[in-house]
Design a protein around this motif. Structure first.
Motif, PDB file in Angstrom:
ATOM      1  N   THR A   1       0.840  -1.199   0.000  1.00  0.00           N
ATOM      2  CA  THR A   1       0.000   0.000   0.000  1.00  0.00           C
ATOM      3  C   THR A   1       0.874   1.247   0.000  1.00  0.00           C
ATOM      4  N   PHE A   2       0.445   2.254  -0.751  1.00  0.00           N
ATOM      5  CA  PHE A   2       1.171   3.519  -0.835  1.00  0.00           C
ATOM      6  C   PHE A   2       0.177   4.654  -0.616  1.00  0.00           C
ATOM      7  N   ILE A   3       0.503   5.553   0.315  1.00  0.00           N
ATOM      8  CA  ILE A   3      -0.418   6.609   0.718  1.00  0.00           C
ATOM      9  C   ILE A   3       0.228   7.973   0.467  1.00  0.00           C
ATOM     10  N   GLU A   4      -0.573   8.885  -0.071  1.00  0.00           N
ATOM     11  CA  GLU A   4      -0.081  10.246  -0.336  1.00  0.00           C
ATOM     12  C   GLU A   4       0.393  10.893   0.966  1.00  0.00           C
ATOM     13  N   GLY A   5       1.544  11.514   0.920  1.00  0.00           N
ATOM     14  CA  GLY A   5       2.077  12.190   2.099  1.00  0.00           C
ATOM     15  C   GLY A   5       2.865  11.253   3.006  1.00  0.00           C
ATOM     16  N   VAL A   6       2.756   9.945   2.770  1.00  0.00           N
ATOM     17  CA  VAL A   6       3.543   8.982   3.541  1.00  0.00           C
ATOM     18  C   VAL A   6       4.564   8.326   2.611  1.00  0.00           C
ATOM     19  N   HIS A   7       4.063   7.751   1.535  1.00  0.00           N
ATOM     20  CA  HIS A   7       4.930   6.998   0.625  1.00  0.00           C
ATOM     21  C   HIS A   7       5.263   7.756  -0.653  1.00  0.00           C
TER      22      HIS A   7
ATOM     23  N   MET B   1      -0.230   4.711  24.333  1.00  0.00           N
ATOM     24  CA  MET B   1      -0.657   3.673  23.380  1.00  0.00           C
ATOM     25  C   MET B   1      -0.033   3.950  22.026  1.00  0.00           C
ATOM     26  N   SER B   2       1.150   3.440  21.834  1.00  0.00           N
ATOM     27  CA  SER B   2       1.801   3.726  20.569  1.00  0.00           C
ATOM     28  C   SER B   2       2.496   2.473  20.070  1.00  0.00           C
ATOM     29  N   LEU B   3       1.786   1.746  19.223  1.00  0.00           N
ATOM     30  CA  LEU B   3       2.320   0.508  18.671  1.00  0.00           C
ATOM     31  C   LEU B   3       2.940   0.806  17.315  1.00  0.00           C
ATOM     32  N   SER B   4       4.133   0.274  17.080  1.00  0.00           N
ATOM     33  CA  SER B   4       4.738   0.448  15.763  1.00  0.00           C
ATOM     34  C   SER B   4       4.114  -0.537  14.795  1.00  0.00           C
ATOM     35  N   GLU B   5       4.306  -0.268  13.510  1.00  0.00           N
ATOM     36  CA  GLU B   5       3.830  -1.173  12.462  1.00  0.00           C
ATOM     37  C   GLU B   5       4.295  -2.609  12.743  1.00  0.00           C
ATOM     38  N   PHE B   6       5.567  -2.739  13.178  1.00  0.00           N
ATOM     39  CA  PHE B   6       6.124  -4.075  13.388  1.00  0.00           C
ATOM     40  C   PHE B   6       5.503  -4.748  14.608  1.00  0.00           C
ATOM     41  N   GLU B   7       5.227  -3.961  15.655  1.00  0.00           N
ATOM     42  CA  GLU B   7       4.580  -4.529  16.835  1.00  0.00           C
ATOM     43  C   GLU B   7       3.156  -4.988  16.523  1.00  0.00           C
ATOM     44  N   ILE B   8       2.440  -4.191  15.721  1.00  0.00           N
ATOM     45  CA  ILE B   8       1.077  -4.581  15.339  1.00  0.00           C
ATOM     46  C   ILE B   8       1.107  -5.890  14.562  1.00  0.00           C
ATOM     47  N   ILE B   9       2.023  -5.977  13.603  1.00  0.00           N
ATOM     48  CA  ILE B   9       2.126  -7.203  12.808  1.00  0.00           C
ATOM     49  C   ILE B   9       2.469  -8.382  13.705  1.00  0.00           C
ATOM     50  N   ASP B  10       3.482  -8.204  14.560  1.00  0.00           N
ATOM     51  CA  ASP B  10       3.912  -9.301  15.449  1.00  0.00           C
ATOM     52  C   ASP B  10       2.780  -9.793  16.329  1.00  0.00           C
TER      53      ASP B  10
ATOM     54  N   VAL C   1      -5.061 -15.441   0.465  1.00  0.00           N
ATOM     55  CA  VAL C   1      -5.493 -14.042   0.495  1.00  0.00           C
ATOM     56  C   VAL C   1      -4.351 -13.178   1.020  1.00  0.00           C
ATOM     57  N   THR C   2      -4.244 -11.958   0.483  1.00  0.00           N
ATOM     58  CA  THR C   2      -3.379 -10.955   1.107  1.00  0.00           C
ATOM     59  C   THR C   2      -4.265  -9.801   1.572  1.00  0.00           C
ATOM     60  N   GLY C   3      -3.876  -9.149   2.656  1.00  0.00           N
ATOM     61  CA  GLY C   3      -4.655  -8.044   3.191  1.00  0.00           C
ATOM     62  C   GLY C   3      -3.794  -6.809   3.384  1.00  0.00           C
ATOM     63  N   ALA C   4      -4.275  -5.675   2.925  1.00  0.00           N
ATOM     64  CA  ALA C   4      -3.585  -4.404   3.139  1.00  0.00           C
ATOM     65  C   ALA C   4      -4.505  -3.544   3.996  1.00  0.00           C
ATOM     66  N   LEU C   5      -4.079  -3.308   5.224  1.00  0.00           N
ATOM     67  CA  LEU C   5      -4.904  -2.613   6.211  1.00  0.00           C
ATOM     68  C   LEU C   5      -4.329  -1.232   6.473  1.00  0.00           C
ATOM     69  N   THR C   6      -5.133  -0.196   6.286  1.00  0.00           N
ATOM     70  CA  THR C   6      -4.709   1.155   6.640  1.00  0.00           C
ATOM     71  C   THR C   6      -5.479   1.591   7.878  1.00  0.00           C
TER      72      THR C   6
ATOM     73  N   GLY D   1       0.613  -9.224   3.174  1.00  0.00           N
ATOM     74  CA  GLY D   1      -0.139  -7.989   3.317  1.00  0.00           C
ATOM     75  C   GLY D   1       0.721  -6.943   3.972  1.00  0.00           C
ATOM     76  N   ASN D   2       0.089  -5.841   4.320  1.00  0.00           N
ATOM     77  CA  ASN D   2       0.842  -4.832   5.057  1.00  0.00           C
ATOM     78  C   ASN D   2      -0.077  -3.928   5.866  1.00  0.00           C
ATOM     79  N   ILE D   3       0.550  -3.198   6.774  1.00  0.00           N
ATOM     80  CA  ILE D   3      -0.151  -2.283   7.668  1.00  0.00           C
ATOM     81  C   ILE D   3       0.393  -0.890   7.393  1.00  0.00           C
ATOM     82  N   SER D   4      -0.511   0.061   7.182  1.00  0.00           N
ATOM     83  CA  SER D   4      -0.074   1.450   7.019  1.00  0.00           C
ATOM     84  C   SER D   4      -0.894   2.322   7.944  1.00  0.00           C
ATOM     85  N   ARG D   5      -0.413   3.524   8.135  1.00  0.00           N
ATOM     86  CA  ARG D   5      -1.198   4.508   8.865  1.00  0.00           C
ATOM     87  C   ARG D   5      -1.712   5.537   7.879  1.00  0.00           C
ATOM     88  N   GLY D   6      -2.999   5.859   7.986  1.00  0.00           N
ATOM     89  CA  GLY D   6      -3.568   6.844   7.072  1.00  0.00           C
ATOM     90  C   GLY D   6      -4.642   7.658   7.756  1.00  0.00           C
TER      91      GLY D   6
END
Lengths: 324, 324
Positions: free
Chosen positions: A49-55, B1-10, B87-92, B122-127
């Motif tokens: 996934t690629f998001i404007e302003g992030v990626h 409450m601040s989880l990194s992308e890697f912590e969420i995945i783990d 299946v792959t999942g991309a979660l923002t 898949g992947n996790i992003s913040r948006g």
């Protein structure tokens, strides 16, 4: 100016679906696309996934977004040694801007043919921010895929191409300078190393694409094989263009080791593969530089660092973490 | 409450990757997953994006989002007659909320095993908004997939299950009523008709999943084969639960024909397949109702409409269009 989802698809994306590869049985337009992978091959699958302003920068042209994001996704296929088979794209738009869509669609049309990656499906949504998810599907002859693990001690560490150029170009663009064209193209139109990846099947013991920077991604490789490495900064100073455009030798090295914008490949191979890898570099007209060796002893040592640079400065530069 | 992308995945997603199917060579964690599809099969691929406030209600629980969105994506495999492969999942995410993530991940863990659909990447992003893109990959024995086209005149039109129940449940939830459990479950935990789809290979001449409503999706089928249809509203009034919970017979019929929340299958089959389809309904304990017939003459006629309902009222109810 109010285009429906169906009008956008018809105008900008349906034409892209008309070009298909030899393994597409049925392209977009039904509930699923249907593919017939090459006989005796396994599949490689990755979503990004690629998001404007992030990626990618806010306000980036459609062409830039298409070129950088698709390269980033396809680079994962390259890193497995995979041949491309198909891609699906899920595009979320804030508004339907015809110029942007034409620019995106025009660039995408070139890329999928250049990289032999037919667009077999996807969808368009409206949302509060511009984002894109690509799912790339490739294939490899059974059991020949290259993973991140599998390296041994005292093997050679290589990196392809010119890491750092794209990052330096971006830095110049962000500070209002115009990077020279030869530098800028690495940022504006990165090329995933699909051919290189395929040629490294059977040669590389471990491989990853450089998306977080050479140092961070090499660390992923070393972690997976429980190895350390001894690197030499002199072997990383081969790129005269990078040296000439960076502020200092130390800055050039930092770009080389920490920029993640090039989508080069970092790989490990036994010394017995050197002659073949050197021939491959000539054949592909692509530098394949040995920048160090794996070691049984854990830890990553870089010799001959410029005085202005300490290892700890480099090592704290790990990949971008979204939620910290 | 601040989880990194890697912590969420783990914490929430890596455990899901531990369950894999017989065709996964390598699950998540490398540049790509590697799959080995069944010999003699072709692949089916589809990507779908779901956005909070558009495709599911704002504030929906993680479990609800997982259940409704994955069902929607998997339903496309069912509509091709495909078996699930991966299946792959991309979660923002807007923020990393542990309760929501636990609810999402818990439901997802059940679904992928119930539907035999391993999560391979898949992947996790913040948006700025919560969204999800699923890419489902399935397989079918070569040349047995069922498309939206291929129907002939004077064939039977079927719909599976209980269209309208999920839509009516949602309507009640939105107006603050508590729908009875038997109704609510169709909205809260829709079941894609994977087994039905597979059994219809060789029987159905055309098939689609009902995501825009029976009427709109049947129109897609008819369009693809340049056919019309003659329907009978009496054949659509079989669902006593829907009748009992809707405001009127006309309202029940409207839900049946226009709600797109159930992910049932709408398909067309020749009269020669009737006996086998009736047996299939018994075998799967799933209603497969004949609601009309295809006709060479274009246009869709519904006989025996309730007085309160005109055809034009129904026909203007087409699928949701994001950009109009």
């Amino acid at each position: 100016m109010s285009l429906s989802e169906f009008e956008i698809i018809d105008q900008y994306f349906t034409p892209l679906g008309h070009w298909q590869g030899p393994h597409t049985v049925m392209g977009p337009g039904d509930d699923c696309a249907v593919l017939s992978p090459p006989l005796g091959h396994q599949l490689c699958v990755s979503s990004d996934t690629f998001i404007e302003g992030v990626h990618f920068p806010v306000g980036a042209s459609g062409a830039l977004v298409a070129r950088r994001t698709l390269a980033g996704a396809v680079s994962d296929l390259a890193a497995m040694g995979s041949e491309p088979l198909a891609v699906t794209g899920a595009l979320t738009l804030v508004a339907a801007v015809p110029d942007w869509l034409a620019s995106f669609s025009g660039a995408l049309s070139e890329l999928i043919q250049d990289w032999q990656l037919p667009l077999v499906g996807g969808n368009i949504s409206r949302g509060r921010e511009l984002s894109l998810t690509w799912t790339v599907i490739g294939s490899v002859p059974t059991e020949t895929y290259v993973t991140r693990s599998g390296a041994s001690a005292d093997e050679d560490i290589y990196v392809s191409g010119w890491p750092g150029r794209a990052g330096l170009a971006l830095l110049k663009l962000q500070s209002g300078q115009q990077p020279v064209a030869q530098l800028a193209k690495h940022y504006l139109a990165p090329v995933p190393r699909l051919m290189l990846g395929q040629h490294l099947r059977g040669l590389a013991s471990a491989m990853i694409d450089v998306s977080d920077g050479v140092l961070a991604d090499l660390n992923h490789l070393l972690d997976r094989s429980a190895l350390g490495a001894r690197m030499n900064a002199r072997y990383m100073a081969f790129d005269e263009l990078l040296q000439a455009n960076a502020d200092s030798p130390a800055a050039a090295l930092t770009h080389f080791l920490t920029a993640g914008d090039d989508y080069e490949l970092c790989f490990i191979a036994p010394a017995s593969a050197r002659a073949e890898i050197d021939r491959l570099a000539l054949k592909l007209a692509l530098p394949l530089n040995r920048i160090g060796q794996t070691k049984a002893e854990l830890g990553l040592v870089i010799e001959n660092l410029p005085e202005a640079l300490t290892e700890s400065m480099l090592i704290k530069t790990t990949g971008y973490r979204h939620f910290t």
